[in-house]
Enzyme design. Structure first.
Site, PDB file in Angstrom:
ATOM      1  N   TRP A  55      -3.117 -10.176  -7.760  1.00 41.21           N
ATOM      2  CA  TRP A  55      -4.119  -9.149  -7.472  1.00 41.21           C
ATOM      3  C   TRP A  55      -5.171  -9.064  -8.557  1.00 41.21           C
ATOM      4  O   TRP A  55      -6.366  -8.968  -8.269  1.00 41.21           O
ATOM      5  CB  TRP A  55      -3.464  -7.797  -7.199  1.00 41.21           C
ATOM      6  CG  TRP A  55      -2.752  -7.819  -5.872  1.00 41.21           C
ATOM      7  CD1 TRP A  55      -1.411  -7.756  -5.662  1.00 41.21           C
ATOM      8  CD2 TRP A  55      -3.351  -7.976  -4.575  1.00 41.21           C
ATOM      9  NE1 TRP A  55      -1.155  -7.861  -4.310  1.00 41.21           N
ATOM     10  CE2 TRP A  55      -2.313  -7.987  -3.626  1.00 41.21           C
ATOM     11  CE3 TRP A  55      -4.670  -8.098  -4.125  1.00 41.21           C
ATOM     12  CZ2 TRP A  55      -2.554  -8.123  -2.255  1.00 41.21           C
ATOM     13  CZ3 TRP A  55      -4.905  -8.243  -2.762  1.00 41.21           C
ATOM     14  CH2 TRP A  55      -3.853  -8.250  -1.840  1.00 41.21           C
ATOM     15  N   ASP A  72      -6.094  -0.865 -10.884  1.00 42.67           N
ATOM     16  CA  ASP A  72      -5.762  -1.034  -9.468  1.00 42.67           C
ATOM     17  C   ASP A  72      -4.323  -0.565  -9.329  1.00 42.67           C
ATOM     18  O   ASP A  72      -3.391  -1.262  -9.740  1.00 42.67           O
ATOM     19  CB  ASP A  72      -5.918  -2.508  -9.072  1.00 42.67           C
ATOM     20  CG  ASP A  72      -5.443  -2.788  -7.636  1.00 42.67           C
ATOM     21  OD1 ASP A  72      -4.954  -1.857  -6.980  1.00 42.67           O
ATOM     22  OD2 ASP A  72      -5.556  -3.952  -7.210  1.00 42.67           O
ATOM     23  N   LYS A  87       0.307   1.237   1.045  1.00 39.35           N
ATOM     24  CA  LYS A  87       1.551   0.909   0.354  1.00 39.35           C
ATOM     25  C   LYS A  87       2.391   2.175   0.173  1.00 39.35           C
ATOM     26  O   LYS A  87       3.564   2.204   0.501  1.00 39.35           O
ATOM     27  CB  LYS A  87       1.282   0.265  -1.001  1.00 39.35           C
ATOM     28  CG  LYS A  87       0.224  -0.852  -1.012  1.00 39.35           C
ATOM     29  CD  LYS A  87       0.699  -2.110  -0.310  1.00 39.35           C
ATOM     30  CE  LYS A  87      -0.413  -3.138  -0.059  1.00 39.35           C
ATOM     31  NZ  LYS A  87      -1.241  -3.552  -1.172  1.00 39.35           N
TER      32      LYS A  87
HETATM   33  C1  PLP Z   1      -2.417  -4.564  -1.153  1.00 41.64           C
HETATM   34  C2  PLP Z   1      -3.156  -4.609  -2.446  1.00 41.64           C
HETATM   35  C3  PLP Z   1      -4.550  -4.789  -2.509  1.00 41.64           C
HETATM   36  C4  PLP Z   1      -5.389  -5.086  -1.295  1.00 41.64           C
HETATM   37  O1  PLP Z   1      -5.525  -4.061  -0.443  1.00 41.64           O
HETATM   38  P1  PLP Z   1      -6.366  -4.242   0.913  1.00 41.64           P
HETATM   39  O2  PLP Z   1      -6.280  -2.877   1.493  1.00 41.64           O
HETATM   40  O3  PLP Z   1      -5.727  -5.308   1.729  1.00 41.64           O
HETATM   41  O4  PLP Z   1      -7.761  -4.606   0.532  1.00 41.64           O
HETATM   42  C5  PLP Z   1      -5.149  -4.773  -3.746  1.00 41.64           C
HETATM   43  N1  PLP Z   1      -4.441  -4.606  -4.875  1.00 41.64           N
HETATM   44  C6  PLP Z   1      -3.107  -4.441  -4.858  1.00 41.64           C
HETATM   45  C7  PLP Z   1      -2.367  -4.262  -6.133  1.00 41.64           C
HETATM   46  C8  PLP Z   1      -2.421  -4.444  -3.645  1.00 41.64           C
HETATM   47  O5  PLP Z   1      -1.077  -4.284  -3.613  1.00 41.64           O
END
Ligand code: PLP
Length: 368
Positions: A106, A180, A204
């Site tokens: 990521w 993030d 998530k």
């Molecule tokens: C799932 C995830 C993303 C991407 O999210 P999207 O909604 O598919 O754009 C970005 N960063 C992390 C750490 C993730 O787990």
């Protein structure tokens, strides 16, 4: 309609992921008529009093849960974590440069996207060890002029998690920290004194896909590049209370139900204790086993995403089939890592982790 709780399988998906059953039931009960309004939430004007009340409660509950200080704004955006990989540099980089700490897929993706908008500099990387550790902040090569420093605090695919946020000031950097936190938001407390901006998709740990949470310090608003789309300019979004364009109303509503559920569970501190217990149960079992393995350094392991391998990988398909038969779903690992992955977000009860451990034990017994 009324499936008893015990018959729902345990869903270990990394995302979109399990949502608490109570939240799903509330959403189902309100589906055709929200609180006597005669409308589904999906049918309401985002500017009407009904939705405004849903929105305001969701924001207030989230601020309370995450203990977000008053000088931070909470934004509900669209585009997911991946769009934020562009939106952050469009807003914060000034077209200059940004530092990245690369600790898995990521943060790697974030760096690649930011490169379109500014100069990127790798302050540290754990690529050489296959992203199984985290680099000690004392050794980060932070640039003097970075507009911000980006980290992914929980790498969903590689299963590494920062247990403590880096203190950039103590490292001699004036740059704001961007985190993030998509895959561990609301699973633990956040030390906002160390953060400039946090972003995360909801799917998530907060609710359905479609809404992206951004928590941003006020002084970082108003610096977007001229090319930044208005709908992605944090100041525009903040000034219009996330209603510059139509927000993802349904996703915000279900996320709001999840915030109410989290408060009933005892808030983030209580969730964190449960998450510690769940992760410990699973990691302890894997570490004691000769049959399964987790390759991440113990001090860097994620409480949310637990990648693991069968030492004999020819048994992977049989493992997954048996798991499915027992109501243990979506355990297959990400294709870039292989093996298995159990995502054990807030909505996963300890009974689900215990059921997984019991199955893993049983599978090992029948295979040896
Ligand atoms: C799932 C995830 C993303 C991407 O999210 P999207 O909604 O598919 O754009 C970005 N960063 C992390 C750490 C993730 O787990």
């Amino acid at each position: 309609m009324t499936t008893p709780a015990s018959t729902r399988p345990y869903n270990f998906s990394a995302g979109p992921a399990a949502i608490p059953e109570e939240v799903l039931r509330l959403a189902a009960a309100d589906m055709l008529d929200w609180h006597g309004s005669g409308m589904s939430v999906m049918e309401m004007s985002h500017r009407g009093k009904e939705f405004i009340s849903i929105y305001e409660r969701a924001e207030a509950d989230l601020r309370e849960l995450l203990a977000v200080p008053p000088h931070f704004r909470i934004l509900f955006m669209q585009g997911g974590g991946l769009a934020e990989n562009a939106i952050v540099p469009l807003n914060l980089s000034g077209g200059t440069s940004a530092d990245f700490v690369v600790t898995g897929s990521w943060s790697q993706k974030s760096l690649k996207e930011a490169r379109k908008y500014c100069t990127v500099h790798v302050a540290a990387s754990t690529e050489a060890d296959g992203y199984t550790t985290l680099p000690d902040p004392a050794g980060w090569q932070l640039a003097d002029n970075a507009a911000y420093v980006h980290i992914c605090t929980n790498e969903t695919i590689h299963g590494v998690e920062f247990q403590i946020l880096p203190d950039l000031k103590a490292l001699g950097s004036k740059a704001p920290l961007v985190i993030d936190f998509s895959s561990h938001v609301a699973s633990r407390a956040v030390d906002w004194s160390r953060v400039g901006l946090a972003f995360g998709g909801a799917q998530k740990n907060l609710g359905p896909a479609g809404v992206t949470l951004v928590v941003v310090r006020e002084d970082l608003l108003g610096h977007a590049l001229p090319a930044c789309p208005s709908a992605f300019d944090y100041k525009t979004v903040a000034d219009s209370h996330s209603m510059y364009n139509t927000p993802p109303t349904w996703a915000i509503y279900v996320a709001g139900l999840t915030f109410q559920w989290l408060k009933k569970q005892g808030g983030i501190a209580a969730m964190e204790q449960r998450n510690i217990a769940k992760a410990q149960l699973l990691y302890d079992f894997i570490d004691r086993s000769q049959f399964y393995a987790n390759r991440v350094a113990p001090s860097c392991r994620s409480r949310m995403n637990v990648p693991f391998f069968l030492r004999d990988e020819s048994r992977n398909e049989a493992f997954l089939a048996g798991a499915k038969d027992r109501g243990l779903l979506q355990l297959k690992g990400h294709k870039s890592v292989g093996g298995m992955r159990a995502s054990i977000y807030n909505a996963m009860p300890i009974a689900g982790v215990q059921a997984l451990v019991n199955y893993m034990q049983e599978f090992e017994r029948t295979q040896s």
